[in-house]
Scaffold this motif. Sequence first.
Motif, PDB file in Angstrom:
ATOM      1  N   THR A  33       0.753  -1.153  -0.055  1.00  0.00           N
ATOM      2  CA  THR A  33       0.083   0.042  -0.088  1.00  0.00           C
ATOM      3  C   THR A  33       0.913   1.017   0.007  1.00  0.00           C
ATOM      4  O   THR A  33       0.382   2.508  -0.274  1.00  0.00           O
ATOM      5  CB  THR A  33      -1.097  -0.047   1.131  1.00  0.00           C
ATOM      6  OG1 THR A  33      -0.125  -0.013   2.546  1.00  0.00           O
ATOM      7  CG2 THR A  33      -2.030  -1.082   1.082  1.00  0.00           C
ATOM      8  N   ARG A  34       2.282   1.145   0.409  1.00  0.00           N
ATOM      9  CA  ARG A  34       3.060   2.470   0.186  1.00  0.00           C
ATOM     10  C   ARG A  34       3.609   2.853  -1.138  1.00  0.00           C
ATOM     11  O   ARG A  34       4.087   3.712  -1.162  1.00  0.00           O
ATOM     12  CB  ARG A  34       4.151   2.148   1.335  1.00  0.00           C
ATOM     13  CG  ARG A  34       3.636   1.990   2.697  1.00  0.00           C
ATOM     14  CD  ARG A  34       4.944   1.841   3.435  1.00  0.00           C
ATOM     15  NE  ARG A  34       4.601   1.583   5.072  1.00  0.00           N
ATOM     16  CZ  ARG A  34       5.239   1.557   6.145  1.00  0.00           C
ATOM     17  NH1 ARG A  34       6.471   1.775   5.993  1.00  0.00           N
ATOM     18  NH2 ARG A  34       4.778   1.370   7.195  1.00  0.00           N
ATOM     19  N   GLN A  39       5.711   3.629  -9.233  1.00  0.00           N
ATOM     20  CA  GLN A  39       6.358   2.662  -8.874  1.00  0.00           C
ATOM     21  C   GLN A  39       5.511   1.344  -9.400  1.00  0.00           C
ATOM     22  O   GLN A  39       6.045   0.428  -9.712  1.00  0.00           O
ATOM     23  CB  GLN A  39       6.530   2.582  -7.271  1.00  0.00           C
ATOM     24  CG  GLN A  39       7.496   3.542  -6.868  1.00  0.00           C
ATOM     25  CD  GLN A  39       7.557   3.454  -5.361  1.00  0.00           C
ATOM     26  OE1 GLN A  39       6.279   3.571  -4.691  1.00  0.00           O
ATOM     27  NE2 GLN A  39       8.600   3.454  -4.512  1.00  0.00           N
ATOM     28  N   TYR A  40       4.296   1.349  -8.965  1.00  0.00           N
ATOM     29  CA  TYR A  40       3.321   0.047  -9.556  1.00  0.00           C
ATOM     30  C   TYR A  40       3.631  -0.013 -11.142  1.00  0.00           C
ATOM     31  O   TYR A  40       3.539  -1.028 -11.664  1.00  0.00           O
ATOM     32  CB  TYR A  40       1.969   0.093  -9.274  1.00  0.00           C
ATOM     33  CG  TYR A  40       1.805  -0.630  -7.803  1.00  0.00           C
ATOM     34  CD1 TYR A  40       1.763  -1.926  -7.907  1.00  0.00           C
ATOM     35  CD2 TYR A  40       1.644   0.217  -6.864  1.00  0.00           C
ATOM     36  CE1 TYR A  40       1.875  -2.580  -6.633  1.00  0.00           C
ATOM     37  CE2 TYR A  40       1.164  -0.626  -5.625  1.00  0.00           C
ATOM     38  CZ  TYR A  40       1.342  -1.728  -5.458  1.00  0.00           C
ATOM     39  OH  TYR A  40       1.095  -2.398  -4.068  1.00  0.00           O
ATOM     40  N   PRO A  68      -9.250  -1.796  -0.792  1.00  0.00           N
ATOM     41  CA  PRO A  68      -9.627  -0.621  -1.586  1.00  0.00           C
ATOM     42  C   PRO A  68      -8.536   0.597  -1.649  1.00  0.00           C
ATOM     43  O   PRO A  68      -8.525   1.539  -2.438  1.00  0.00           O
ATOM     44  CB  PRO A  68     -10.667   0.098  -0.296  1.00  0.00           C
ATOM     45  CG  PRO A  68     -11.045  -1.358   0.185  1.00  0.00           C
ATOM     46  CD  PRO A  68     -10.085  -2.177   0.410  1.00  0.00           C
ATOM     47  N   ALA A  69      -7.355   0.246  -0.925  1.00  0.00           N
ATOM     48  CA  ALA A  69      -6.561   1.296  -0.697  1.00  0.00           C
ATOM     49  C   ALA A  69      -5.727   1.356  -2.027  1.00  0.00           C
ATOM     50  O   ALA A  69      -5.051   2.135  -2.514  1.00  0.00           O
ATOM     51  CB  ALA A  69      -5.513   1.255   0.567  1.00  0.00           C
ATOM     52  N   LEU A  70      -5.560   0.084  -2.689  1.00  0.00           N
ATOM     53  CA  LEU A  70      -4.831   0.161  -3.991  1.00  0.00           C
ATOM     54  C   LEU A  70      -5.592   0.034  -5.043  1.00  0.00           C
ATOM     55  O   LEU A  70      -5.100   0.026  -6.171  1.00  0.00           O
ATOM     56  CB  LEU A  70      -4.177  -1.631  -4.060  1.00  0.00           C
ATOM     57  CG  LEU A  70      -2.947  -1.567  -2.936  1.00  0.00           C
ATOM     58  CD1 LEU A  70      -2.636  -3.058  -2.803  1.00  0.00           C
ATOM     59  CD2 LEU A  70      -1.941  -0.616  -3.124  1.00  0.00           C
ATOM     60  N   SER A  71      -6.942   0.217  -5.044  1.00  0.00           N
ATOM     61  CA  SER A  71      -7.664   0.166  -6.315  1.00  0.00           C
ATOM     62  C   SER A  71      -7.565   1.534  -7.207  1.00  0.00           C
ATOM     63  O   SER A  71      -7.118   1.357  -8.312  1.00  0.00           O
ATOM     64  CB  SER A  71      -9.322   0.024  -6.119  1.00  0.00           C
ATOM     65  OG  SER A  71      -9.869  -1.039  -5.207  1.00  0.00           O
ATOM     66  N   GLY A  72      -7.518   2.778  -6.535  1.00  0.00           N
ATOM     67  CA  GLY A  72      -7.085   3.785  -7.410  1.00  0.00           C
ATOM     68  C   GLY A  72      -5.707   3.960  -7.880  1.00  0.00           C
ATOM     69  O   GLY A  72      -5.428   4.432  -9.052  1.00  0.00           O
ATOM     70  N   VAL A  73      -4.876   3.343  -6.971  1.00  0.00           N
ATOM     71  CA  VAL A  73      -3.488   3.251  -7.223  1.00  0.00           C
ATOM     72  C   VAL A  73      -3.204   2.580  -8.407  1.00  0.00           C
ATOM     73  O   VAL A  73      -2.635   2.997  -9.450  1.00  0.00           O
ATOM     74  CB  VAL A  73      -2.621   2.961  -6.152  1.00  0.00           C
ATOM     75  CG1 VAL A  73      -1.250   3.065  -6.608  1.00  0.00           C
ATOM     76  CG2 VAL A  73      -2.907   3.941  -4.736  1.00  0.00           C
ATOM     77  N   LEU A  74      -3.761   1.512  -8.531  1.00  0.00           N
ATOM     78  CA  LEU A  74      -3.406   0.494  -9.942  1.00  0.00           C
ATOM     79  C   LEU A  74      -4.123   1.179 -10.785  1.00  0.00           C
ATOM     80  O   LEU A  74      -3.438   0.860 -11.975  1.00  0.00           O
ATOM     81  CB  LEU A  74      -3.971  -0.875  -9.219  1.00  0.00           C
ATOM     82  CG  LEU A  74      -2.886  -2.021  -9.024  1.00  0.00           C
ATOM     83  CD1 LEU A  74      -1.909  -2.331  -9.875  1.00  0.00           C
ATOM     84  CD2 LEU A  74      -2.159  -1.247  -7.663  1.00  0.00           C
ATOM     85  N   ARG A  75      -5.251   1.575 -10.684  1.00  0.00           N
ATOM     86  CA  ARG A  75      -5.989   2.254 -11.853  1.00  0.00           C
ATOM     87  C   ARG A  75      -5.214   3.227 -12.582  1.00  0.00           C
ATOM     88  O   ARG A  75      -4.834   3.417 -13.864  1.00  0.00           O
ATOM     89  CB  ARG A  75      -7.134   2.678 -11.400  1.00  0.00           C
ATOM     90  CG  ARG A  75      -7.884   3.472 -12.765  1.00  0.00           C
ATOM     91  CD  ARG A  75      -9.311   3.945 -12.256  1.00  0.00           C
ATOM     92  NE  ARG A  75     -10.227   4.547 -13.417  1.00  0.00           N
ATOM     93  CZ  ARG A  75     -11.297   3.963 -13.815  1.00  0.00           C
ATOM     94  NH1 ARG A  75     -11.626   2.996 -13.247  1.00  0.00           N
ATOM     95  NH2 ARG A  75     -12.020   4.593 -14.852  1.00  0.00           N
TER      96      ARG A  75
END
Length: 260
Positions: A33-34, A39-40, A68-75
Amino acid sequence: MLLAINIQNSAITLGCFDRQGNLCVVSHIASETRQTAEQYACGIDSVLRLRGCDAGKISGAIICSVVPALSGVLREAVEILCRCEVVNVSSGVKTGLSIRMDNPRVVGSDLVCVAVEAAAKKQLPALVIDMNTAVTFTALDESGALVGSIIAPGMRIGLESLHTKAAQLPSIGLTRPHTGLLGKNTMDAMASGMLNGTASMIDGMIGRCRDQLGDNLTVYLTGTDAELAAPYLTETVRRVDDMVLYGLHRIWMKNKRREI
């Protein structure tokens, strides 16, 4: 190509489908999550290249997430890397699935994906067992409707809990015991407890679900830990690797008509 992403608590599975619907690449990266979207994006690009897949050829992406914390980041990461349309499996997405739960809007997207794939196979009623951080059981009735689920702790959570809560028990990896059912040392005893204990739980749940759903119940086994657990089951199951990814592909096809 279509990029399908299954975000779980421990790992993120990436799958690339060609225009014929073949799953041609499967890769995994750690859930963290950090990490930033940039980076992803770098991580996804690297692992896909290792598998011989050019991210520049990806023309669409679909994501299911239990974090949920990763959904927007991966998008955002996919949008940076591929500059393509990204769909998140949520309550506004067409699935063709009837969900008979108290609140269909909050049913886990991973459960929806495996249910969509199981319903498409037409072997109903059906039970899908997905073995990851948690072990989930997703039940479909004879009409193909999602009628209920069961959630139990996964094997890795169990081993971690034994180590953190019991002072004399070590931290071990999830491997098959060398000494069979009855361990001759602490590590084999713990491994046997996790594998045989989880398999016994799954066998018992299958029996109880069969009592409720019908004797002709079709059982599918999937998830990152399915390969380890399968040899310990006494019930008959159908192994389907990456069932969530196949469900994601079906959901994409229901929502998008253009070529991928």
